[in-house]
Enzyme design. Sequence first.
Site, short mmCIF file in Angstrom:
data_model
loop_
_atom_site.label_atom_id
_atom_site.label_comp_id
_atom_site.label_asym_id
_atom_site.label_seq_id
_atom_site.Cartn_x
_atom_site.Cartn_y
_atom_site.Cartn_z
N HIS A 175 -28.77 -13.07 58.81
CA HIS A 175 -29.21 -12.64 60.15
C HIS A 175 -28.46 -13.38 61.27
CE1 HIS A 175 -32.31 -10.17 58.48
NE2 HIS A 175 -32.99 -11.19 57.96
N ASP A 211 -30.64 -7.89 50.23
CA ASP A 211 -31.88 -8.46 50.77
C ASP A 211 -32.72 -7.32 51.35
OD1 ASP A 211 -32.93 -11.38 52.01
OD2 ASP A 211 -33.42 -9.66 53.29
N HIS A 213 -34.15 -7.10 54.06
CA HIS A 213 -33.95 -6.92 55.50
C HIS A 213 -32.47 -6.63 55.79
CE1 HIS A 213 -37.42 -9.71 54.98
NE2 HIS A 213 -37.96 -8.87 55.84
N ASP A 297 -36.14 -10.35 48.14
CA ASP A 297 -37.42 -10.02 48.78
C ASP A 297 -37.75 -8.53 48.74
OD1 ASP A 297 -35.29 -9.74 50.52
OD2 ASP A 297 -36.18 -10.89 52.16
N TYR A 336 -39.37 -14.63 48.77
CA TYR A 336 -40.41 -15.55 49.25
C TYR A 336 -41.60 -15.71 48.32
CZ TYR A 336 -37.34 -14.94 53.13
OH TYR A 336 -36.21 -14.90 53.89
C1 SP5 Z 1 -33.41 -14.12 55.15
C2 SP5 Z 1 -34.61 -13.29 55.40
O1 SP5 Z 1 -35.12 -12.66 54.47
N1 SP5 Z 1 -35.10 -13.31 56.63
C3 SP5 Z 1 -36.17 -12.43 56.94
C4 SP5 Z 1 -37.00 -12.95 58.03
C5 SP5 Z 1 -37.94 -11.90 58.44
N2 SP5 Z 1 -39.11 -12.46 58.93
C6 SP5 Z 1 -39.86 -11.49 59.65
C7 SP5 Z 1 -41.19 -11.98 59.96
C8 SP5 Z 1 -41.91 -10.99 60.81
C9 SP5 Z 1 -43.25 -11.46 61.17
N3 SP5 Z 1 -43.99 -11.88 60.01
C10 SP5 Z 1 -45.36 -12.04 60.30
C11 SP5 Z 1 -45.98 -12.94 59.32
C12 SP5 Z 1 -47.41 -13.16 59.68
N4 SP5 Z 1 -47.94 -14.23 58.89
ZN ZN Z 2 -34.96 -10.76 53.81
#
Ligand code: SP5
Ligand code: ZN
Length: 364
Positions: A175, A211, A213, A297, A336
Site C-alpha cells: 500500500h 493479497d 486488498h 488475507d 491476519y
Molecule cells: C497489507 C494489508 O493487508 N493491509 C490491509 C490494511 C487494511 N486495513 C483496513 C482496515 C479497515 C478498517 N478496519 C476496521 C477494523 C475494526 N476493528
Molecule cells: Zn491485505
Amino acid sequence: MGDGGPRLSIPVVWTDLHRLHEPGGEVWVGVRTPGTEVPERADRIRGTLADASIVEARAHSDEALLTIHDRELLDHLARAWDDWEAAGLNRDPGQDRVVPYIFPVPSLFPAGVGPALPAAASARAGSFAYDTMTLIGPGTWEAARAAVDAALTAADLVLEGERAAYACCRPPGHHATRGAFGGSCYLNNAAAAAARLRSALGGPVAVIDIDAHHGNGTQAIFWDDPLVLTGSVHVDPGAGWFPHFLGFAEETGGGANRNLPLAPGSGDEVWLEAVRALAGWALAGGAEALVVALGVDAAGGDPESPLEVTPAGFRAAGRELGAPGLPTVLVQEGGYDLETIGELVRELLLGVEEGLRGAGERQQ
Ligand code: SP5
Ligand code: ZN
C-alpha cells in the site's frame, strides 16, 4: 514439517528486526482499535517453515530504495518518532505513537502552491500518511527498512540462480506509494524487489499481487513504467473495502496495469481463475521474472477480508504462479489469522515449487 509431508526447498529470507515494529493499535474512525499487523504474524509463518533453509537478510544501501520512493518520505519515516518524542507528544497529550491529525489533500492548495513541510511534529505526521491506521513507534523505521533488505535479498538470491526465494518480512509494503504510506505499510518491499530485478535483467518483470486488498502502492509506483507489469486480484473496493479509492478494473495505465476486483464472498473458483489470468497476462507481456506480493488475507478465516479462499486454493494458486517457470521472488504482505497464516503461506510456497517443477519438465 517432519510429519511426512513434502519438504520446502524455496529459501526463506528472514530478519529478527521485524519485531522492532509494534504497531500499538490502529486509529480507525477516531478510535484506537487493537493492531492487526503484529510481530507474531512473521514468527508464526517462520514456525511452519522450519524445514526450509533460512537466509539472513543482507543490508542494502538506499540506492535501490530511492528508485521507488521519494527521499522526503524516507527522511520523514526515519525521524518521525524522534521528532514526536522531542516535541513531548508522548507525554502531553500522552500519545505513544505518531498519529496524524491534519492532511495536505491536493484540493487544499491553489494552483502552483504546494504543501510546506509543517514546523510542528504533530502536523508533519499527516504530511506523508494517507490514513490514521498506520502508526509509527520507536522501532518502526528500523523494521520497515529491514523488510526492504529482506525483499532485496530474496531478489539477489534469484539473480544468483535460485529459481525462487521468499522474503518472510513485515511490516508489509504494497500500500506504500512513492511519497505516501498507509494500510499498515511504510516502504514497498515488493516494489523494491521488482525494481532490482528489472534493472538487473533489463527486460520486463511482473508483480502479481494476491493479497486480499488492492496493491495500490505498487500500481502507483510503476504506473508510468511499461517494464514493470503490475497485476492485482482483490476484494472489490467498490463494495466498500480498503483501499476504497483505488483498485478498479478501469485502472489500466498504459496497459501495464491490471486489476481484477472480486465480489465479497468469492472463493477458490473465481479467485483461482483471476490468479491464472494474471499469470498468463504477465507471461504474454514478456515478463522475465515474477514478484508475488504474497498476502494470505483472502483466506476464508481471515478477519480483514470477505474472500473465502481455502488452503487448497492457496496451494493451487502457487501452482498457477509457478507454471510460467519464471524466476520468482515472493514477498510477504497481509494475512491476519494467526492460527492459519503459517499453513497458508506454506501451501502457497509448496504450490509454487510444484508449478516450477512442472514448467521445468515441460521444457525438457
Ligand atoms: C497489507 C494489508 O493487508 N493491509 C490491509 C490494511 C487494511 N486495513 C483496513 C482496515 C479497515 C478498517 N478496519 C476496521 C477494523 C475494526 N476493528
Ligand atoms: Zn491485505
